[in-house]
Write a protein that holds these residues in place. Structure first.
Motif, PDB file in Angstrom:
ATOM      1  N   LEU A   1       2.849   1.994  -0.677  1.00 61.42           N
ATOM      2  CA  LEU A   1       2.497   2.763   0.519  1.00 61.42           C
ATOM      3  C   LEU A   1       3.564   2.677   1.609  1.00 61.42           C
ATOM      4  O   LEU A   1       3.442   3.318   2.651  1.00 61.42           O
ATOM      5  N   LEU A   2       4.594   1.874   1.359  1.00 55.49           N
ATOM      6  CA  LEU A   2       5.574   1.604   2.420  1.00 55.49           C
ATOM      7  C   LEU A   2       6.800   2.497   2.288  1.00 55.49           C
ATOM      8  O   LEU A   2       7.150   2.924   1.174  1.00 55.49           O
ATOM      9  N   PRO A   3       7.492   2.750   3.403  1.00 58.04           N
ATOM     10  CA  PRO A   3       8.756   3.483   3.304  1.00 58.04           C
ATOM     11  C   PRO A   3       9.776   2.654   2.541  1.00 58.04           C
ATOM     12  O   PRO A   3       9.664   1.423   2.497  1.00 58.04           O
ATOM     13  N   GLU A   4      10.770   3.333   1.979  1.00 59.66           N
ATOM     14  CA  GLU A   4      11.727   2.598   1.127  1.00 59.66           C
ATOM     15  C   GLU A   4      12.543   1.581   1.916  1.00 59.66           C
ATOM     16  O   GLU A   4      13.091   0.637   1.353  1.00 59.66           O
TER      17      GLU A   4
ATOM     18  N   ASP B   1      -5.380  -5.111   7.203  1.00 60.25           N
ATOM     19  CA  ASP B   1      -4.805  -6.234   7.970  1.00 60.25           C
ATOM     20  C   ASP B   1      -3.316  -6.338   7.718  1.00 60.25           C
ATOM     21  O   ASP B   1      -2.509  -6.445   8.651  1.00 60.25           O
ATOM     22  N   LEU B   2      -2.967  -6.349   6.434  1.00 64.01           N
ATOM     23  CA  LEU B   2      -1.574  -6.593   6.064  1.00 64.01           C
ATOM     24  C   LEU B   2      -0.676  -5.449   6.519  1.00 64.01           C
ATOM     25  O   LEU B   2       0.419  -5.677   7.053  1.00 64.01           O
ATOM     26  N   LEU B   3      -1.140  -4.220   6.348  1.00 59.65           N
ATOM     27  CA  LEU B   3      -0.332  -3.081   6.790  1.00 59.65           C
ATOM     28  C   LEU B   3      -0.183  -3.085   8.307  1.00 59.65           C
ATOM     29  O   LEU B   3       0.883  -2.763   8.848  1.00 59.65           O
TER      30      LEU B   3
ATOM     31  N   ASP C   1       0.435   5.366   7.260  1.00 58.87           N
ATOM     32  CA  ASP C   1       1.114   6.527   7.874  1.00 58.87           C
ATOM     33  C   ASP C   1       1.803   6.138   9.185  1.00 58.87           C
ATOM     34  O   ASP C   1       2.857   6.684   9.530  1.00 58.87           O
ATOM     35  N   ARG C   2       1.171   5.183   9.918  1.00 57.40           N
ATOM     36  CA  ARG C   2       1.807   4.719  11.167  1.00 57.40           C
ATOM     37  C   ARG C   2       3.145   4.060  10.861  1.00 57.40           C
ATOM     38  O   ARG C   2       4.116   4.200  11.603  1.00 57.40           O
ATOM     39  N   ILE C   3       3.205   3.334   9.753  1.00 62.79           N
ATOM     40  CA  ILE C   3       4.486   2.700   9.373  1.00 62.79           C
ATOM     41  C   ILE C   3       5.480   3.779   8.952  1.00 62.79           C
ATOM     42  O   ILE C   3       6.653   3.755   9.346  1.00 62.79           O
ATOM     43  N   LEU C   4       4.994   4.737   8.156  1.00 61.27           N
ATOM     44  CA  LEU C   4       5.889   5.801   7.665  1.00 61.27           C
ATOM     45  C   LEU C   4       6.476   6.629   8.807  1.00 61.27           C
ATOM     46  O   LEU C   4       7.565   7.192   8.681  1.00 61.27           O
TER      47      LEU C   4
END
Ligand code: SF4
Length: 360
Positions: free
Chosen positions: A47-50, A222-224, A15-18
């Motif tokens: 889970l990632l934005p486009e 970790d990866l996210l 969600d932090r990335i989004l």
């Protein structure tokens, strides 16, 4: 480690990335094959934005080992009284004429070892056999093979020799990034390699090439977290090597492992699948240990021939996704690999095939 797989934690990092104000595409390469496997095992792309695209890099040891290394090993296996000792994954990598597995099926003595120490033990127990250990891998494997070869040298075990296909990561990344053939916005640096090397050898990526990068562990959170750190650097226009795997990786790396490597190996040019010959990107035995070096036992007879339809080279350089190879999931699958990237569980093609249910 269970907490780093906790779905609530994973979702909160995603969600932090989004929530980042990304305005254009961000292409991030995960360099390590272990990261590739984890990314698809945990379905992280979903889970990632486009805007964020993950591409794989040259970090699976089996995948980057070029076809001429396999062919060389098959030719050595044909010599009298020779036993080839290899790690299992290499067995199924296509060579020009056959795989090591097929060569074994035709009667050649090719044995799977679970560690380089097994090869030394086998050599000591079979003094009339010349045991040739196929050494592939990066700094992480190089230190264990170095320890084995040091023991062989100290004990005077001369019927164990090493065919070294060992490679070092910083020079390969330098060649890849400076070639500008692959358009990238950031790098997830290899956690295992950095355990040995530390982060210092990768500083040039940020300081000279102005590219955000971060060292990651192998759990989904970790990866996210690393992807978030790279996106944030990109947004802020800052470039640094962020160590997000501090529970394992130190800035200076592991001195004991580094000392073990330099005690028996020296830097050499090395040939990488997809990247070609790269100066100072490999490890060969030091000249004083030539008696343990299998490199010059025979002059190569054949000329290696790649399957021209296989796009492993492009996959390893991040130029295409595995599904863009015309053979992917058609004639090439883990049961019938046409290229190295479909053999190892760390290969991008194998990981995508195994874990991605919908192909592009
Ligand atoms: S799908 Fe198979 S042939 Fe195509 S790039 Fe991957 S390993 Fe090579």
């Amino acid at each position: 480690m269970t907490t780093l797989r906790d779905p609530r934690l994973v979702k909160s990092v995603a969600d932090r990335i989004l929530s980042l104000p990304l305005s254009g595409p961000i292409r991030i390469m995960e360099v390590c094959g272990g990261h590739t496997a984890a990314i698809y095992r945990y379905a992280l792309p979903s889970l990632l934005p486009e805007e964020v695209e993950l591409v794989s890099g040259p970090g699976c040891p089996v995948c980057v080992t070029p076809i001429d290394f396999v062919d060389h090993a098959v030719e050595l296996a044909g010599l009298r009284d020779v036993t080839i000792a290899t790690f299992g994954d290499l067995l199924r990598v296509p060579g020009s004429a056959c795989t090591l597995s097929e060569a074994r099926g035709s009667g050649l003595d090719i044995q799977v070892m679970y560690s380089s120490a097994d090869a030394l033990r086998f050599a000591e127990e079979h003094p009339k056999r010349l045991v040739i250990l196929l050494g592939i891998g990066f700094e992480t494997t190089a230190c264990t093979i170095a320890a084995t070869m040091r023991k062989a040298i100290q004990r005077g075990v001369k019927n164990l020799k090493l065919l070294s296909g060992l490679k070092t990561m910083p020079a390969a990344l330098s060649a890849l990034l400076r070639s500008h053939e692959t358009c990238l916005d950031g790098l997830i640096l290899p956690g295992h390699v950095c355990t040995v090397t530390g982060t210092t050898p990768f500083e040039f990526i940020a300081s000279e090439l102005n590219m955000p990068c971060a060292v990651s562990g192998f759990e989904p959170a970790d990866l996210l977290d690393c992807i978030h750190a790279i996106c944030l650097q990109k947004l802020e226009g800052s470039y640094e090597v962020q160590n997000r795997y501090r529970r394992v990786v130190q800035t200076a790396g592991n001195r004991h492992a580094q000392d073990a490597i330099v005690s028996v190996f020296q830097s050499c040019d090395s040939n990488w699948r997809g990247l070609g010959a790269i100066p100072c990107s490999g490890l060969s035995l030091r000249p004083e240990y030539a008696a343990w070096d299998a490199e010059h036992i025979l002059a190569r007879r054949g000329v290696s021939k790649e399957n021209r339809a296989c796009r492993c080279g492009d996959v390893l350089c991040g130029r295409i996704q595995p599904s863009a190879c015309p053979l992917f999931a058609k004639t090439c699958s883990p049961n019938s690999p046409m290229g190295a990237c479909m053999v190892s569980s760390e290969g991008a093609c194998a990981a995508v095939y195994q874990y991605q249910t919908e192909y592009a």
